[in-house]
Design a protein around this motif. Structure first.
Motif, PDB file in Angstrom:
ATOM      1  N   GLY A 122       0.791  -1.228   0.000  1.00 36.20           N
ATOM      2  CA  GLY A 122       0.000   0.000   0.000  1.00 36.20           C
ATOM      3  C   GLY A 122       0.819   1.271   0.000  1.00 36.20           C
ATOM      4  O   GLY A 122       0.336   2.326   0.425  1.00 36.20           O
ATOM      5  N   THR A 150      -0.780   4.167  -2.223  1.00 37.31           N
ATOM      6  CA  THR A 150      -1.998   4.685  -1.606  1.00 37.31           C
ATOM      7  C   THR A 150      -1.663   5.582  -0.421  1.00 37.31           C
ATOM      8  O   THR A 150      -2.227   6.680  -0.274  1.00 37.31           O
ATOM      9  CB  THR A 150      -2.909   3.530  -1.148  1.00 37.31           C
ATOM     10  N   GLN A 164      -2.544   9.536  -0.161  1.00 37.61           N
ATOM     11  CA  GLN A 164      -3.446   9.941   0.915  1.00 37.61           C
ATOM     12  C   GLN A 164      -2.779  10.918   1.883  1.00 37.61           C
ATOM     13  O   GLN A 164      -3.387  11.902   2.321  1.00 37.61           O
ATOM     14  CB  GLN A 164      -3.959   8.706   1.667  1.00 37.61           C
ATOM     15  N   TRP A 174      -2.429   8.308 -10.820  1.00 39.19           N
ATOM     16  CA  TRP A 174      -3.359   8.983  -9.900  1.00 39.19           C
ATOM     17  C   TRP A 174      -3.272  10.493 -10.073  1.00 39.19           C
ATOM     18  O   TRP A 174      -4.297  11.180 -10.127  1.00 39.19           O
ATOM     19  CB  TRP A 174      -3.034   8.588  -8.455  1.00 39.19           C
ATOM     20  N   ALA A 225      -9.301   3.382  -1.596  1.00 37.58           N
ATOM     21  CA  ALA A 225      -9.214   3.060  -3.029  1.00 37.58           C
ATOM     22  C   ALA A 225     -10.234   3.851  -3.836  1.00 37.58           C
ATOM     23  O   ALA A 225      -9.939   4.313  -4.949  1.00 37.58           O
ATOM     24  CB  ALA A 225      -9.421   1.560  -3.238  1.00 37.58           C
ATOM     25  N   MET A 281      -9.027   7.288  -4.585  1.00 40.47           N
ATOM     26  CA  MET A 281      -7.944   7.269  -5.570  1.00 40.47           C
ATOM     27  C   MET A 281      -8.503   7.233  -6.995  1.00 40.47           C
ATOM     28  O   MET A 281      -7.942   7.839  -7.907  1.00 40.47           O
ATOM     29  CB  MET A 281      -7.043   6.057  -5.343  1.00 40.47           C
TER      30      MET A 281
END
Length: 214
Positions: free
Chosen positions: A16, A19, A23, A49, A178, A181
């Motif tokens: 992760g 992510t 974040q 992203w 998720a 994202m």
């Protein structure tokens, strides 16, 4: 204030890292910091992203400066970013290469995400060894953590026995991360009242406290 660099590193894939990088970037930016994102992972998920973000978020990048770099350009781009922002988050590939070593060496903090499993715990070894060799402080953080179970406590005890700092904040196994994202956003923006938002904000505050950004 000199910019701080946080390298998110873990040899095991699927921990992760990307992510968490995205974040945290949004959480820091929403908290008033100038944020740089440096993607050194050839897979380019963070770049994908950010491309969505530029298209969907009204303000260019939503207050986040993004750079993708590798090889000899890495150090140059990192130095350039640090001149313009308060904190740089570096997303690294899931294997120990020259780029990762440079990113670890340059970091004020190595954030090592892991799921609470023996496989993830064992996989942290090379990353932690690299951090020790480069004399870079490391912080483990539980990610994609189930809401219940004794395994988390057992793994946390193993880590503490090894005298590696563990973040107080635990990130749960939240679909909201998720989902945000997919929109080029962070959960702080897409779902402000969600438990996931509280978790990532808490982790951002914890990291800011360690780095003296608060």
């Amino acid at each position: 204030m000199a910019a701080k660099a946080v390298t998110i590193a873990q040899q095991k894939g699927g921990a992760g890292k990307t992510t968490i990088a995205a974040q945290l970037a949004v959480a820091f930016a929403r908290g008033g910091l100038r944020v740089g994102l440096l993607d050194i992972d050839p897979q380019g998920s963070l770049a994908a992203w950010y491309d969505i973000r530029k298209a969907l978020v009204e303000e260019e990048g939503g207050g986040i400066t993004f750079v993708q770099a590798s090889g000899w350009r890495l150090s140059t781009e990192l130095d350039r970013l640090k001149r313009d922002v308060d904190v740089v988050l570096i997303d690294s590939p899931p294997h120990a290469e020259t780029e990762v070593r440079i990113a670890v060496r340059a970091a004020d903090l190595i954030l090592v995400p892991m799921q609470p499993s023996p496989m993830d715990l064992w996989a942290t070894g090379p990353t932690l060894d690299m951090a020790r060799k480069e004399k870079s402080p490391a912080l483990m953080v539980f990610n994609r953590t189930p809401s219940r179970g004794k395994l988390v406590d057992a793994v946390r005890k193993k880590i503490k026995d090894a005298e590696v700092p563990v973040a107080q904040t635990v990130l749960g196994n939240r679909v909201a991360f998720a989902a945000s994202m997919m929109e080029g956003k962070g959960v702080v923006e897409s779902n402000p009242r969600h438990t996931a938002t509280k978790e990532i904000k808490a982790l951002a505050v914890e990291i800011a406290g360690i780095l003296g950004l608060d």
